[in-house]
Write a protein that holds these residues in place. Structure first.
Motif, mmCIF file in Angstrom:
data_model
loop_
_atom_site.group_PDB
_atom_site.id
_atom_site.type_symbol
_atom_site.label_atom_id
_atom_site.label_comp_id
_atom_site.label_asym_id
_atom_site.label_seq_id
_atom_site.Cartn_x
_atom_site.Cartn_y
_atom_site.Cartn_z
ATOM 1 N N LYS A 161 0.697 -1.319 -0.180
ATOM 2 C CA LYS A 161 -0.771 -0.045 -0.268
ATOM 3 C C LYS A 161 0.288 1.401 -0.022
ATOM 4 C CE LYS A 161 -4.088 0.413 1.303
ATOM 5 N NZ LYS A 161 -4.981 0.705 0.469
ATOM 6 N N LYS A 162 0.593 2.016 -0.899
ATOM 7 C CA LYS A 162 0.494 3.437 -1.046
ATOM 8 C C LYS A 162 0.466 4.007 0.387
ATOM 9 C CE LYS A 162 1.911 3.952 -5.580
ATOM 10 N NZ LYS A 162 1.898 4.417 -6.659
ATOM 11 N N GLY A 163 1.445 5.146 1.592
ATOM 12 C CA GLY A 163 -0.312 5.470 2.667
ATOM 13 C C GLY A 163 0.235 4.305 3.545
ATOM 14 N N ASN A 164 -1.165 4.900 4.460
ATOM 15 C CA ASN A 164 -1.391 4.034 6.018
ATOM 16 C C ASN A 164 -2.072 2.225 5.230
ATOM 17 O OD1 ASN A 164 0.048 5.782 7.056
ATOM 18 N ND2 ASN A 164 -2.267 6.516 7.639
ATOM 19 N N ALA A 165 -1.116 1.727 5.931
ATOM 20 C CA ALA A 165 -1.627 0.388 5.939
ATOM 21 C C ALA A 165 -2.161 -0.002 6.847
ATOM 22 C CB ALA A 165 -0.954 -0.566 5.538
ATOM 23 N N SER A 166 -3.586 -0.198 6.783
ATOM 24 C CA SER A 166 -4.714 -0.716 7.618
ATOM 25 C C SER A 166 -5.668 -1.610 7.717
ATOM 26 C CB SER A 166 -5.923 -0.107 7.868
ATOM 27 O OG SER A 166 -7.018 -0.333 6.444
ATOM 28 N N LYS A 167 -4.699 -3.052 6.939
ATOM 29 C CA LYS A 167 -5.204 -4.022 7.526
ATOM 30 C C LYS A 167 -4.395 -5.107 7.708
ATOM 31 C CE LYS A 167 -9.192 -3.632 4.074
ATOM 32 N NZ LYS A 167 -9.672 -4.064 2.773
ATOM 33 N N ASP A 168 -3.937 -7.057 7.920
ATOM 34 C CA ASP A 168 -3.119 -7.140 8.627
ATOM 35 C C ASP A 168 -2.290 -7.537 7.142
ATOM 36 O OD1 ASP A 168 -3.390 -7.142 11.374
ATOM 37 O OD2 ASP A 168 -4.572 -8.961 11.492
ATOM 38 N N ASN A 169 -2.694 -7.552 6.441
ATOM 39 C CA ASN A 169 -2.079 -8.415 4.965
ATOM 40 C C ASN A 169 -1.830 -7.245 4.143
ATOM 41 O OD1 ASN A 169 -4.545 -7.082 3.973
ATOM 42 N ND2 ASN A 169 -4.798 -8.806 2.341
ATOM 43 N N GLU A 170 -1.346 -5.714 4.280
ATOM 44 C CA GLU A 170 -1.170 -4.432 4.009
ATOM 45 C C GLU A 170 -0.209 -4.127 5.028
ATOM 46 O OE1 GLU A 170 -5.196 -2.424 2.876
ATOM 47 O OE2 GLU A 170 -4.176 -1.603 4.340
ATOM 48 N N ILE A 171 1.050 -3.928 3.733
ATOM 49 C CA ILE A 171 2.371 -3.073 3.717
ATOM 50 C C ILE A 171 2.473 -2.147 3.244
ATOM 51 C CG2 ILE A 171 4.418 -4.113 3.174
ATOM 52 C CD1 ILE A 171 3.493 -5.961 5.094
ATOM 53 N N ASN A 172 2.980 -0.796 4.245
ATOM 54 C CA ASN A 172 3.314 0.498 3.625
ATOM 55 C C ASN A 172 5.055 0.668 2.832
ATOM 56 O OD1 ASN A 172 1.403 2.227 5.062
ATOM 57 N ND2 ASN A 172 2.680 1.950 7.029
ATOM 58 N N ALA A 173 4.545 0.674 1.674
ATOM 59 C CA ALA A 173 5.495 0.884 1.112
ATOM 60 C C ALA A 173 6.203 1.603 1.229
ATOM 61 C CB ALA A 173 4.945 1.736 -1.001
ATOM 62 N N ILE A 174 7.498 2.516 1.017
ATOM 63 C CA ILE A 174 8.739 3.083 1.451
ATOM 64 C C ILE A 174 8.266 4.352 0.406
ATOM 65 C CG2 ILE A 174 10.965 3.651 2.214
ATOM 66 C CD1 ILE A 174 11.580 0.804 2.596
ATOM 67 N N THR A 175 8.541 5.680 1.017
ATOM 68 C CA THR A 175 7.503 6.565 0.420
ATOM 69 C C THR A 175 9.075 7.107 -0.917
ATOM 70 O OG1 THR A 175 6.852 7.843 1.928
ATOM 71 C CG2 THR A 175 7.466 9.373 0.581
ATOM 72 N N GLY A 176 8.717 7.135 -1.469
ATOM 73 C CA GLY A 176 9.692 7.377 -2.829
ATOM 74 C C GLY A 176 10.357 6.519 -3.224
ATOM 75 N N ALA A 177 10.229 5.540 -3.170
ATOM 76 C CA ALA A 177 10.760 3.569 -3.221
ATOM 77 C C ALA A 177 9.819 2.327 -4.044
ATOM 78 C CB ALA A 177 11.627 3.511 -1.752
ATOM 79 N N THR A 178 8.644 2.976 -4.226
ATOM 80 C CA THR A 178 7.806 1.711 -4.919
ATOM 81 C C THR A 178 8.016 1.031 -4.968
ATOM 82 O OG1 THR A 178 5.773 3.983 -4.768
ATOM 83 C CG2 THR A 178 5.529 2.071 -5.155
#
Length: 193
Positions: free
Chosen positions: A147-164
């Motif tokens: 995910k770009k932005g805030n991951a809200s679910k257990d299966n979501e990973i926050n991408a590093i800003t500027g390094a998608t």
């Protein structure tokens, strides 16, 4: 006009050829002399990385199933504590090699970046524990979602800003390890073999 002189061409040509020959022989000799120690160091680094991604194991046995090569982690009591997979994915700066540990309770126990050529300060942040630790909390059916932005679910990973792209590569490599794990388990592989 200056006369053409074969000696003026041959002397520098022969000198350059000899210099190149000597340098090539020295490099080849160095390669031969250091080949074994480089291999030994790689094996040592791999073993220590396996202990990082699967800390409950003290011994690792290499196994193969079809075209999958993986390691089975075993503790001091001889009980299988999980599996370790090496996977690769294409990042922004080239191929990223990821080692993923999956414990016997089917959870990601660790992620280590074995090799990467990502942009320093951006994509290279995939090596930071803040990013990698997102994989440790829960192992979803079907893998993780970036995910770009805030991951809200257990299966979501926050991408590093500027390094998608780099983040996506690690996410893909971890998901591939999960897929290989599922394939081995579903094929009758016994976690306590």
């Amino acid at each position: 006009m200056k006369k053409f002189n074969l000696k003026d061409i041959l002397n520098p040509t022969i000198s350059l050829f000899l210099i190149c020959l000597i340098v090539t022989l020295l490099l080849a000799g160095t390669n031969i002399l250091t080949k074994t120690s480089i291999h030994d160091q790689k094996v040592k680094n791999d073993e220590s990385s396996k202990k990082v991604v699967l800390p409950t194991a003290t011994l690792f046995n290499e196994k193969s199933y079809e075209d999958i090569t993986y390691s089975v982690g075993i503790n001091n009591d001889g009980i299988v504590t999980g599996y370790v997979f090496n996977t690769k994915a294409k990042g922004y700066g080239g191929t990223i090699e990821v080692m993923t540990g999956i414990s016997s309770d089917s959870k990601v126990s660790g992620v280590t970046i074995i090799s990467q050529n990502e942009t320093p300060g951006l994509g290279a942040n995939i090596k930071n524990n803040g990013f990698k630790s997102q994989f440790y909390t829960y192992t979803p059916q079907g893998g993780f979602i970036l995910k770009k932005g805030n991951a809200s679910k257990d299966n979501e990973i926050n991408a590093i800003t500027g390094a998608t792209i780099s983040s996506n590569a690690v996410n893909s490599a971890v998901n591939e390890a999960l897929s290989l794990y599922e394939k081995i388990i579903s094929s009758g592989g016994n976690i306590n073999e």
